[in-house]
Design an enzyme around this catalytic site. Structure first.
Site, PDB file in Angstrom:
ATOM      1  CE  LYS A  54     -27.811  68.751 -30.258  1.00 31.26           C
ATOM      2  NZ  LYS A  54     -27.027  69.861 -29.784  1.00 31.26           N
ATOM      3  CD  GLN A  98     -23.835  71.369 -28.957  1.00 32.08           C
ATOM      4  OE1 GLN A  98     -24.819  71.412 -29.793  1.00 32.08           O
ATOM      5  NE2 GLN A  98     -23.585  70.728 -28.050  1.00 32.08           N
ATOM      6  CG  ASP A 121     -31.323  74.947 -28.836  1.00 32.70           C
ATOM      7  OD1 ASP A 121     -31.491  73.679 -28.628  1.00 32.70           O
ATOM      8  OD2 ASP A 121     -30.060  75.406 -29.343  1.00 32.70           O
TER       9      ASP A 121
HETATM   10  N1  LIG Z   1     -27.764  74.727 -28.521  1.00 27.58           N
HETATM   11  C1  LIG Z   1     -27.746  73.756 -27.581  1.00 27.58           C
HETATM   12  N2  LIG Z   1     -28.649  72.854 -27.570  1.00 27.58           N
HETATM   13  C2  LIG Z   1     -28.703  71.927 -26.995  1.00 27.58           C
HETATM   14  O1  LIG Z   1     -29.866  71.215 -26.796  1.00 27.58           O
HETATM   15  C3  LIG Z   1     -27.509  71.326 -26.378  1.00 27.58           C
HETATM   16  C4  LIG Z   1     -26.310  72.338 -26.426  1.00 27.58           C
HETATM   17  N3  LIG Z   1     -26.428  73.616 -27.129  1.00 27.58           N
HETATM   18  N4  LIG Z   1     -25.043  72.048 -25.928  1.00 27.58           N
HETATM   19  C5  LIG Z   1     -24.888  70.692 -25.247  1.00 27.58           C
HETATM   20  C6  LIG Z   1     -26.319  70.198 -24.568  1.00 27.58           C
HETATM   21  C7  LIG Z   1     -26.169  68.826 -24.366  1.00 27.58           C
HETATM   22  N5  LIG Z   1     -27.304  68.161 -25.153  1.00 27.58           N
HETATM   23  C8  LIG Z   1     -27.602  66.728 -24.974  1.00 27.58           C
HETATM   24  C9  LIG Z   1     -28.341  66.290 -25.997  1.00 27.58           C
HETATM   25  C10 LIG Z   1     -28.531  64.909 -25.936  1.00 27.58           C
HETATM   26  C11 LIG Z   1     -27.751  63.828 -24.897  1.00 27.58           C
HETATM   27  C12 LIG Z   1     -27.839  62.643 -25.038  1.00 27.58           C
HETATM   28  O2  LIG Z   1     -28.630  62.049 -25.820  1.00 27.58           O
HETATM   29  N6  LIG Z   1     -27.473  61.770 -23.932  1.00 27.58           N
HETATM   30  C13 LIG Z   1     -27.398  60.410 -24.120  1.00 27.58           C
HETATM   31  C14 LIG Z   1     -25.997  59.611 -23.864  1.00 27.58           C
HETATM   32  C15 LIG Z   1     -25.002  60.430 -24.513  1.00 27.58           C
HETATM   33  C16 LIG Z   1     -23.631  59.864 -24.081  1.00 27.58           C
HETATM   34  O3  LIG Z   1     -23.437  58.504 -24.032  1.00 27.58           O
HETATM   35  O4  LIG Z   1     -22.778  60.732 -23.866  1.00 27.58           O
HETATM   36  C17 LIG Z   1     -28.163  60.187 -22.908  1.00 27.58           C
HETATM   37  O5  LIG Z   1     -28.288  60.649 -22.092  1.00 27.58           O
HETATM   38  O6  LIG Z   1     -28.673  58.760 -22.977  1.00 27.58           O
HETATM   39  C18 LIG Z   1     -26.920  64.563 -24.075  1.00 27.58           C
HETATM   40  C19 LIG Z   1     -26.944  65.980 -24.284  1.00 27.58           C
HETATM   41  C20 LIG Z   1     -27.869  69.177 -25.713  1.00 27.58           C
HETATM   42  N7  LIG Z   1     -27.386  70.375 -25.513  1.00 27.58           N
END
Ligand SMILES: Nc1nc(=O)c2c([nH]1)NC[C@@H]1CN(c3ccc(C(=O)N[C@@H](CCC(=O)O)C(=O)O)cc3)C=[N+]21
Ligand SMILES: [Mg+2]
Length: 291
Positions: A54, A98, A121
Protein backbone atom coordinates in the site's frame (compact mmCIF):
# COMPACT_ATOMS: atom_id res chain seq x y z
CA UNK A 1 -11.75 -23.66 -20.56
CA UNK A 2 -14.06 -21.16 -22.21
CA UNK A 3 -14.32 -18.24 -19.79
CA UNK A 4 -12.63 -14.94 -20.44
CA UNK A 5 -10.15 -14.12 -17.69
CA UNK A 6 -10.84 -10.70 -16.17
CA UNK A 7 -7.47 -9.00 -15.76
CA UNK A 8 -7.87 -7.15 -12.47
CA UNK A 9 -4.16 -6.52 -12.27
CA UNK A 10 -4.14 -4.60 -15.56
CA UNK A 11 -7.38 -2.74 -14.72
CA UNK A 12 -5.90 -1.78 -11.35
CA UNK A 13 -2.68 -0.55 -12.96
CA UNK A 14 -4.69 1.69 -15.29
CA UNK A 15 -6.74 3.02 -12.35
CA UNK A 16 -3.57 3.72 -10.35
CA UNK A 17 -2.13 5.60 -13.33
CA UNK A 18 -5.31 7.69 -13.62
CA UNK A 19 -5.20 8.39 -9.88
CA UNK A 20 -1.54 9.38 -10.16
CA UNK A 21 -2.32 11.92 -12.88
CA UNK A 22 -5.16 13.47 -10.88
CA UNK A 23 -2.99 13.43 -7.71
CA UNK A 24 -0.37 15.51 -9.52
CA UNK A 25 -3.04 18.00 -10.58
CA UNK A 26 -4.34 18.06 -6.98
CA UNK A 27 -0.87 18.97 -5.70
CA UNK A 28 -0.69 21.86 -8.18
CA UNK A 29 -4.17 23.08 -7.26
CA UNK A 30 -3.87 22.76 -3.48
CA UNK A 31 -0.15 23.19 -2.80
CA UNK A 32 0.10 19.85 -1.00
CA UNK A 33 -0.03 16.15 -1.74
CA UNK A 34 -3.00 13.96 -0.93
CA UNK A 35 -2.02 11.89 2.11
CA UNK A 36 -2.81 8.37 3.33
CA UNK A 37 -1.97 7.20 6.85
CA UNK A 38 -1.74 3.46 7.45
CA UNK A 39 -1.66 2.08 10.99
CA UNK A 40 -0.30 -1.40 11.60
CA UNK A 41 -0.40 -2.91 15.09
CA UNK A 42 1.76 -5.98 15.66
CA UNK A 43 3.95 -7.99 13.34
CA UNK A 44 1.63 -10.31 11.43
CA UNK A 45 3.80 -11.00 8.34
CA UNK A 46 0.88 -11.04 5.84
CA UNK A 47 -0.35 -7.67 7.18
CA UNK A 48 3.17 -6.24 6.95
CA UNK A 49 3.32 -7.27 3.27
CA UNK A 50 -0.02 -5.57 2.50
CA UNK A 51 0.99 -2.41 4.34
CA UNK A 52 4.28 -2.27 2.45
CA UNK A 53 2.59 -2.65 -0.93
CA UNK A 54 0.00 0.00 0.00
CA UNK A 55 2.81 2.41 0.93
CA UNK A 56 4.67 1.79 -2.33
CA UNK A 57 1.52 2.22 -4.42
CA UNK A 58 0.67 5.45 -2.56
CA UNK A 59 4.08 7.00 -3.31
CA UNK A 60 3.97 5.79 -6.93
CA UNK A 61 0.63 7.63 -7.34
CA UNK A 62 2.23 10.91 -6.17
CA UNK A 63 0.54 10.87 -2.81
CA UNK A 64 2.10 11.11 0.65
CA UNK A 65 2.27 7.93 2.74
CA UNK A 66 2.42 8.00 6.54
CA UNK A 67 3.09 4.61 8.08
CA UNK A 68 2.58 4.08 11.81
CA UNK A 69 3.84 0.77 13.14
CA UNK A 70 2.87 0.06 16.72
CA UNK A 71 3.95 -2.86 18.91
CA UNK A 72 1.61 -5.84 19.33
CA UNK A 73 0.99 -4.92 23.00
CA UNK A 74 -0.17 -1.37 22.23
CA UNK A 75 -2.86 -0.17 24.66
CA UNK A 76 -6.32 0.73 23.36
CA UNK A 77 -5.93 4.29 24.66
CA UNK A 78 -2.67 4.78 22.76
CA UNK A 79 -4.19 3.54 19.50
CA UNK A 80 -7.21 5.82 20.00
CA UNK A 81 -4.85 8.73 20.70
CA UNK A 82 -3.02 8.06 17.41
CA UNK A 83 -6.33 8.00 15.51
CA UNK A 84 -7.23 11.34 17.14
CA UNK A 85 -3.91 12.84 16.01
CA UNK A 86 -4.46 11.58 12.44
CA UNK A 87 -8.04 12.92 12.47
CA UNK A 88 -6.64 16.34 13.37
CA UNK A 89 -3.68 16.29 10.95
CA UNK A 90 -4.42 18.38 7.83
CA UNK A 91 -1.78 16.45 5.83
CA UNK A 92 -3.76 13.23 6.32
CA UNK A 93 -6.75 12.79 4.01
CA UNK A 94 -7.27 9.07 4.53
CA UNK A 95 -6.77 6.80 7.53
CA UNK A 96 -6.52 3.01 7.31
CA UNK A 97 -6.13 0.88 10.42
CA UNK A 98 -5.00 -2.52 9.19
CA UNK A 99 -7.32 -5.33 10.30
CA UNK A 100 -7.39 -7.67 12.08
CA UNK A 101 -6.11 -5.95 15.23
CA UNK A 102 -4.53 -8.02 18.02
CA UNK A 103 -7.22 -9.71 20.14
CA UNK A 104 -6.90 -7.40 23.18
CA UNK A 105 -7.90 -4.35 21.12
CA UNK A 106 -11.50 -3.28 20.46
CA UNK A 107 -11.70 -3.04 16.67
CA UNK A 108 -15.18 -1.52 16.60
CA UNK A 109 -14.18 1.28 18.98
CA UNK A 110 -11.14 2.12 16.85
CA UNK A 111 -13.13 2.19 13.60
CA UNK A 112 -15.80 4.38 15.24
CA UNK A 113 -13.10 6.87 16.25
CA UNK A 114 -11.93 7.52 12.66
CA UNK A 115 -13.41 10.70 11.21
CA UNK A 116 -15.91 9.35 8.62
CA UNK A 117 -14.61 11.91 6.11
CA UNK A 118 -11.14 10.32 6.38
CA UNK A 119 -12.46 6.75 6.46
CA UNK A 120 -11.16 5.69 3.04
CA UNK A 121 -11.76 2.00 3.91
CA UNK A 122 -15.47 2.84 4.20
CA UNK A 123 -15.75 0.77 7.40
CA UNK A 124 -17.29 3.44 9.65
CA UNK A 125 -21.04 2.93 10.26
CA UNK A 126 -21.66 6.46 9.00
CA UNK A 127 -20.24 5.45 5.61
CA UNK A 128 -22.17 2.17 5.67
CA UNK A 129 -25.31 4.25 6.26
CA UNK A 130 -24.42 6.68 3.50
CA UNK A 131 -23.98 3.77 1.07
CA UNK A 132 -27.26 2.20 2.20
CA UNK A 133 -29.16 5.47 1.65
CA UNK A 134 -27.41 6.72 -1.51
CA UNK A 135 -25.50 9.60 0.09
CA UNK A 136 -21.94 10.45 -0.97
CA UNK A 137 -19.38 8.87 1.36
CA UNK A 138 -16.71 6.20 1.07
CA UNK A 139 -17.41 2.74 -0.29
CA UNK A 140 -15.27 -0.19 0.96
CA UNK A 141 -12.43 -0.77 -1.50
CA UNK A 142 -12.94 -4.45 -2.29
CA UNK A 143 -16.61 -4.23 -3.32
CA UNK A 144 -15.94 -0.96 -5.14
CA UNK A 145 -13.22 -2.70 -7.15
CA UNK A 146 -15.57 -5.61 -7.89
CA UNK A 147 -18.24 -3.18 -9.15
CA UNK A 148 -15.71 -1.46 -11.44
CA UNK A 149 -14.68 -4.81 -12.94
CA UNK A 150 -18.34 -5.81 -13.45
CA UNK A 151 -19.25 -2.51 -15.12
CA UNK A 152 -16.19 -2.72 -17.34
CA UNK A 153 -17.13 -6.27 -18.32
CA UNK A 154 -20.90 -5.95 -18.68
CA UNK A 155 -21.66 -2.24 -19.10
CA UNK A 156 -25.09 -1.40 -17.64
CA UNK A 157 -25.90 -3.89 -14.85
CA UNK A 158 -29.57 -2.93 -14.69
CA UNK A 159 -31.97 -5.88 -14.36
CA UNK A 160 -29.24 -8.49 -13.95
CA UNK A 161 -29.60 -11.28 -11.39
CA UNK A 162 -26.74 -11.08 -8.88
CA UNK A 163 -25.88 -13.49 -6.11
CA UNK A 164 -23.43 -12.31 -3.46
CA UNK A 165 -22.13 -15.10 -1.24
CA UNK A 166 -20.98 -13.89 2.18
CA UNK A 167 -22.55 -11.21 4.38
CA UNK A 168 -19.54 -9.49 5.96
CA UNK A 169 -19.63 -5.75 6.65
CA UNK A 170 -16.43 -5.36 4.61
CA UNK A 171 -17.43 -7.16 1.40
CA UNK A 172 -20.79 -8.92 1.17
CA UNK A 173 -23.16 -6.31 2.60
CA UNK A 174 -21.64 -3.30 0.79
CA UNK A 175 -21.39 -5.37 -2.43
CA UNK A 176 -25.11 -6.12 -2.20
CA UNK A 177 -25.82 -2.41 -1.61
CA UNK A 178 -23.74 -1.37 -4.64
CA UNK A 179 -25.37 -3.93 -6.94
CA UNK A 180 -28.81 -2.85 -5.67
CA UNK A 181 -27.94 0.77 -6.44
CA UNK A 182 -26.84 -0.39 -9.92
CA UNK A 183 -30.37 -1.85 -10.36
CA UNK A 184 -29.47 -5.54 -10.15
CA UNK A 185 -31.85 -7.98 -8.50
CA UNK A 186 -29.67 -9.06 -5.58
CA UNK A 187 -29.64 -12.20 -3.48
CA UNK A 188 -27.35 -11.99 -0.46
CA UNK A 189 -26.50 -15.59 0.40
CA UNK A 190 -24.53 -16.84 3.39
CA UNK A 191 -23.65 -19.88 5.46
CA UNK A 192 -27.30 -20.52 6.41
CA UNK A 193 -28.63 -20.22 2.86
CA UNK A 194 -30.55 -23.32 1.79
CA UNK A 195 -29.78 -24.76 -1.65
CA UNK A 196 -27.12 -22.22 -2.54
CA UNK A 197 -26.52 -24.02 -5.85
CA UNK A 198 -30.11 -23.27 -6.93
CA UNK A 199 -29.61 -19.55 -6.20
CA UNK A 200 -26.27 -19.44 -8.01
CA UNK A 201 -27.72 -21.26 -11.04
CA UNK A 202 -30.03 -18.27 -11.70
CA UNK A 203 -27.32 -15.62 -11.43
CA UNK A 204 -25.86 -13.54 -14.25
CA UNK A 205 -23.36 -12.22 -11.69
CA UNK A 206 -21.79 -14.23 -8.86
CA UNK A 207 -19.60 -12.53 -6.24
CA UNK A 208 -17.94 -15.06 -3.93
CA UNK A 209 -16.70 -13.73 -0.59
CA UNK A 210 -16.93 -16.61 1.87
CA UNK A 211 -13.29 -17.21 2.75
CA UNK A 212 -13.31 -20.92 1.91
CA UNK A 213 -11.02 -22.27 -0.79
CA UNK A 214 -12.84 -23.59 -3.87
CA UNK A 215 -16.26 -23.38 -2.19
CA UNK A 216 -18.26 -22.38 -5.30
CA UNK A 217 -18.38 -25.13 -7.93
CA UNK A 218 -18.53 -24.67 -11.70
CA UNK A 219 -21.56 -26.99 -11.93
CA UNK A 220 -23.60 -24.48 -9.91
CA UNK A 221 -23.13 -21.69 -12.46
CA UNK A 222 -25.43 -20.52 -15.21
CA UNK A 223 -23.53 -20.82 -18.50
CA UNK A 224 -22.02 -17.44 -19.42
CA UNK A 225 -22.24 -16.00 -15.90
CA UNK A 226 -19.71 -13.39 -14.77
CA UNK A 227 -17.86 -14.61 -11.68
CA UNK A 228 -15.99 -12.32 -9.28
CA UNK A 229 -13.84 -14.21 -6.81
CA UNK A 230 -12.99 -12.17 -3.70
CA UNK A 231 -11.39 -15.06 -1.82
CA UNK A 232 -7.69 -15.06 -0.99
CA UNK A 233 -6.93 -18.42 0.59
CA UNK A 234 -3.38 -19.54 1.24
CA UNK A 235 -3.07 -23.27 0.50
CA UNK A 236 -0.14 -25.56 -0.28
CA UNK A 237 0.96 -24.50 -3.72
CA UNK A 238 -0.06 -20.86 -3.40
CA UNK A 239 -3.15 -18.63 -3.34
CA UNK A 240 -6.60 -19.78 -4.40
CA UNK A 241 -9.99 -18.10 -4.45
CA UNK A 242 -13.42 -19.06 -3.09
CA UNK A 243 -14.38 -20.39 -6.52
CA UNK A 244 -13.15 -23.72 -7.87
CA UNK A 245 -11.41 -22.09 -10.80
CA UNK A 246 -10.99 -24.98 -13.22
CA UNK A 247 -14.61 -26.14 -13.10
CA UNK A 248 -15.94 -22.55 -13.10
CA UNK A 249 -13.85 -21.53 -16.10
CA UNK A 250 -15.60 -24.24 -18.17
CA UNK A 251 -19.05 -22.70 -17.56
CA UNK A 252 -18.62 -19.00 -16.79
CA UNK A 253 -18.51 -16.32 -19.46
CA UNK A 254 -15.84 -14.44 -17.53
CA UNK A 255 -14.04 -14.94 -14.24
CA UNK A 256 -11.47 -13.14 -12.09
CA UNK A 257 -8.30 -15.10 -11.29
CA UNK A 258 -6.67 -15.35 -7.85
CA UNK A 259 -4.15 -13.79 -7.62
CA UNK A 260 -4.40 -10.99 -10.17
CA UNK A 261 -8.14 -10.31 -9.96
CA UNK A 262 -9.86 -8.49 -7.12
CA UNK A 263 -6.81 -8.09 -4.82
CA UNK A 264 -5.02 -5.46 -6.90
CA UNK A 265 -8.31 -3.57 -7.33
CA UNK A 266 -8.60 -3.23 -3.55
CA UNK A 267 -5.36 -1.27 -3.33
CA UNK A 268 -6.12 0.83 -6.42
CA UNK A 269 -9.53 1.76 -4.95
CA UNK A 270 -7.89 2.70 -1.66
CA UNK A 271 -5.76 5.24 -3.55
CA UNK A 272 -8.83 6.43 -5.43
CA UNK A 273 -10.79 6.94 -2.20
CA UNK A 274 -7.86 8.81 -0.64
CA UNK A 275 -7.65 11.16 -3.61
CA UNK A 276 -11.41 11.74 -3.45
CA UNK A 277 -11.06 12.49 0.28
CA UNK A 278 -8.28 14.98 -0.43
CA UNK A 279 -10.41 16.89 -2.95
CA UNK A 280 -13.38 16.99 -0.57
CA UNK A 281 -11.23 18.02 2.41
CA UNK A 282 -9.41 20.74 0.43
CA UNK A 283 -12.52 21.96 -1.39
CA UNK A 284 -10.92 21.22 -4.80
CA UNK A 285 -13.41 20.15 -7.45
CA UNK A 286 -13.22 16.64 -8.91
CA UNK A 287 -15.33 14.63 -11.34
CA UNK A 288 -15.48 11.60 -9.06
CA UNK A 289 -17.44 9.50 -11.53
CA UNK A 290 -14.59 9.85 -14.06
CA UNK A 291 -11.99 8.37 -11.69
N1 LIG B 1 -8.24 -1.84 7.15
C1 LIG B 1 -8.01 -2.78 6.23
N2 LIG B 1 -8.28 -2.52 4.94
C2 LIG B 1 -8.04 -3.47 3.99
O1 LIG B 1 -8.32 -3.23 2.78
C3 LIG B 1 -7.46 -4.71 4.38
C4 LIG B 1 -7.19 -4.91 5.73
N3 LIG B 1 -7.48 -3.94 6.65
N4 LIG B 1 -6.64 -6.06 6.17
C5 LIG B 1 -6.24 -7.10 5.24
C6 LIG B 1 -7.09 -7.08 4.00
C7 LIG B 1 -6.50 -7.83 2.83
N5 LIG B 1 -6.33 -6.85 1.78
C8 LIG B 1 -5.74 -7.14 0.54
C9 LIG B 1 -5.37 -6.16 -0.35
C10 LIG B 1 -4.74 -6.49 -1.53
C11 LIG B 1 -4.46 -7.79 -1.86
C12 LIG B 1 -3.74 -8.12 -3.11
O2 LIG B 1 -3.29 -7.25 -3.83
N6 LIG B 1 -3.60 -9.43 -3.43
C13 LIG B 1 -2.86 -9.90 -4.61
C14 LIG B 1 -1.87 -10.99 -4.25
C15 LIG B 1 -1.11 -10.79 -3.00
C16 LIG B 1 -0.24 -11.97 -2.65
O3 LIG B 1 0.37 -12.54 -3.57
O4 LIG B 1 -0.17 -12.29 -1.47
C17 LIG B 1 -3.81 -10.51 -5.61
O5 LIG B 1 -4.89 -10.96 -5.21
O6 LIG B 1 -3.45 -10.58 -6.78
C18 LIG B 1 -4.85 -8.77 -0.99
C19 LIG B 1 -5.48 -8.45 0.20
C20 LIG B 1 -6.70 -5.65 2.24
N7 LIG B 1 -7.17 -5.71 3.48
MG1 LIG C 1 -21.07 -15.81 6.10
Amino acid sequence: MTAQIIDGKAFAAALRARVGGVATAFETASGRKAGLAVVLVGEDPASAVYVRSKGKATLAANMASFEHKLPADTAQADLIALVDRLNADPAVDGILVQLPLPAHLDEQAVLLRINPNKDVDGFHPVNAGRLATGLPGFVPCTPLGCLMLLQDQLGDLSGKEAVVIGRSNIVGKPMAALLTAASCTVTLAHSRTRDLAAHVSRADIVVAAVGRAGFVKGEWLKPGATVIDVGINRVEGGLVGDVEFDSAACVAGAITPVPGGVGPMTIACLLRNTLVAAHRNAGVELDEAAL
